[in-house]
Design a protein around this motif. Structure first.
Motif, PDB file in Angstrom:
ATOM      1  N   SER A  10       4.407  12.276  -6.878  1.00 16.38           N
ATOM      2  CA  SER A  10       5.151  11.254  -7.625  1.00 16.38           C
ATOM      3  C   SER A  10       6.384  11.836  -8.309  1.00 16.38           C
ATOM      4  N   LYS A  39       1.543   4.670  -9.973  1.00 17.61           N
ATOM      5  CA  LYS A  39       2.301   5.509  -9.038  1.00 17.61           C
ATOM      6  C   LYS A  39       1.493   5.774  -7.772  1.00 17.61           C
ATOM      7  N   ALA A  41      -0.565   3.751  -6.429  1.00 18.54           N
ATOM      8  CA  ALA A  41      -0.505   2.533  -5.615  1.00 18.54           C
ATOM      9  C   ALA A  41       0.780   2.485  -4.804  1.00 18.54           C
ATOM     10  N   LYS A  42       1.894   2.905  -5.412  1.00 16.60           N
ATOM     11  CA  LYS A  42       3.176   2.921  -4.698  1.00 16.60           C
ATOM     12  C   LYS A  42       3.132   3.895  -3.518  1.00 16.60           C
ATOM     13  N   GLN A  44       0.433   5.035  -1.997  1.00 17.01           N
ATOM     14  CA  GLN A  44      -0.521   4.550  -1.010  1.00 17.01           C
ATOM     15  C   GLN A  44       0.099   3.463  -0.141  1.00 17.01           C
ATOM     16  N   ALA A  45       0.912   2.592  -0.758  1.00 12.47           N
ATOM     17  CA  ALA A  45       1.569   1.525  -0.003  1.00 12.47           C
ATOM     18  C   ALA A  45       2.595   2.101   0.980  1.00 12.47           C
ATOM     19  N   ALA A  46       3.305   3.150   0.553  1.00  8.20           N
ATOM     20  CA  ALA A  46       4.318   3.765   1.419  1.00  8.20           C
ATOM     21  C   ALA A  46       3.693   4.608   2.520  1.00  8.20           C
ATOM     22  N   TYR A  47       2.560   5.239   2.212  1.00  7.57           N
ATOM     23  CA  TYR A  47       1.886   6.120   3.162  1.00  7.57           C
ATOM     24  C   TYR A  47       0.406   5.731   3.238  1.00  7.57           C
ATOM     25  N   PRO A  48       0.078   4.695   3.972  1.00  7.54           N
ATOM     26  CA  PRO A  48      -1.314   4.213   4.014  1.00  7.54           C
ATOM     27  C   PRO A  48      -2.316   5.243   4.515  1.00  7.54           C
ATOM     28  N   VAL A 183       8.889   8.330  -3.191  1.00  2.00           N
ATOM     29  CA  VAL A 183       8.623   6.925  -3.472  1.00  2.00           C
ATOM     30  C   VAL A 183       8.841   6.589  -4.947  1.00  2.00           C
TER      31      VAL A 183
END
Length: 345
Positions: A10, A39, A41-42, A44-48, A183
């Motif tokens: 992060s 952070k 969550a952000k 994880q959303a960008a890199y599932p 991210v």
């Protein structure tokens, strides 16, 4: 599938390194340590496909476990958190491991500033230039001399022999500039903070005479070294890459003194009509620290480097724009942050 455990995802450096690694080596299995759920969550959303491990740097049991299961550890979250470093060492040295792991540790060029700090010679020039090959012994001597202040550097360079000893690389970051590709955080420290101070004060600032100088590198070029070291680890590359030889100065060949940097910023801000003068004010170390946190050290000392090792052994070549070319971009970015982008419209 090789497993990579990364801290600092992060942050400015760690976020860019994660981007670079995922882009270059998507086949690897990534896990990242994060303490903030928003952070996480952000990311994880960008890199599932990246596994998030919740915990801070004091979560030593978690860090040790993750390191013990990783082929490569990239510690980009901190340059001075000794408990996390000790946990990584334990994990990478665990008897349960089938083979040694690799450990890439972020450090800082301020190790070269220690004599200036000790002698209170802030803002003064120095002719001393350090190299990561020809001057490696000098660097190690500095780490040993200032071991109380450079606890992580000292620990990593003095890992005891073990049946399963990790192979290590220390990267001593200079001025790092450019917009990060992470991210969460894309902003660096030294150049953006100088710009912010100029915009808010409507004049430039420098520590003392401003003659001190650090080397520099673009964030994306720095991340390339991390990628190349990970690639070398995946190939089990030998040679003077690791351990006592694993000391890296990731720097461009050109340097600017902090006075030159402040002058360029002041002129750019003045040209945009956002200050009353293009002059730069000299401030003493204490006042500098009140304007920009830790300014006396990060803007008033010398850390001049020659980067030989990455070029010679990894084929590293900086490809991005120079620090001089960054100034205008940094001013624009800080104007946006401070809500000044529409002032002249």
């Amino acid at each position: 599938m090789a497993k990579i455990f990364l801290t600092g995802a992060s942050g400015y450096i760690g976020g860019d390194v994660l981007h670079a690694l995922r882009s270059a080596l998507p086949q690897c299995d990534y896990s990242v340590l994060l303490r903030d759920e928003a952070k996480a969550a952000k990311i994880q959303a960008a890199y599932p496909d990246v596994r998030v491990v919740m915990g801070d740097l004091d979560a030593t049991a978690t860090i040790e476990k993750e390191a013990s299961q990783a082929d490569i550890v990239v510690h980009a979250a901190s340059t001075n958190h000794i408990k996390s470093v000790e946990a990584i060492a334990r994990g990478l040295s665990a008897e349960t491991r089938a083979k040694p792991g690799y450990w890439i540790q972020m450090s800082g060029a301020s190790v070269l500033s220690m004599p200036d700090i000790e002698n209170n010679t802030f803002g003064q020039a120095s002719s001393r230039i350090y190299s990561d090959i020809d001057g490696a012994e000098e660097l190690c001597a500095l780490i040993k001399r200032y071991s109380a202040q450079r606890v992580v550097d000292n620990f990593v360079t003095n890992l005891p022999p073990a049946a399963i000893r990790p192979k290590t690389a220390l990267i001593f970051g200079p001025i790092i500039y450019g917009r990060g590709r992470g991210v969460v955080k894309q902003r660096s420290i030294q150049i953006p903070e100088l710009v912010r101070a100029n915009l808010q004060r409507r004049e430039g600032v420098q520590v003392g005479k401003g003659e001190s100088t650090w080397s520099n590198v673009h964030i994306a070029d720095l991340s390339t070294i991390f990628v190349q070291l990970v690639e070398a680890a995946l190939m089990a590359a030998e040679g003077d890459l690791w351990n006592e030889h694993g000391l890296y100065f990731p720097v461009n060949t050109g340097m600017l003194s902090f006075k030159e940097i402040s002058q360029r910023i002041a002129q750019d801000v003045y040209n945009r009509g956002l200050s009353d003068t293009a002059s730069v004010k000299e401030v003493d170390p204490r006042e500098a620290d009140s304007i920009i946190p830790h300014a006396a050290v990060i803007l008033g000392t010398n850390a001049k480097q020659v980067g030989q090792r990455a070029r010679q052994y990894l084929g590293w070549v900086p490809e991005h724009h120079t620090l001089a070319e960054e100034i205008s971009l940094a001013v624009t970015a800080e104007m946006e942050i401070l809500g000044l982008e529409n002032v002249l419209q």
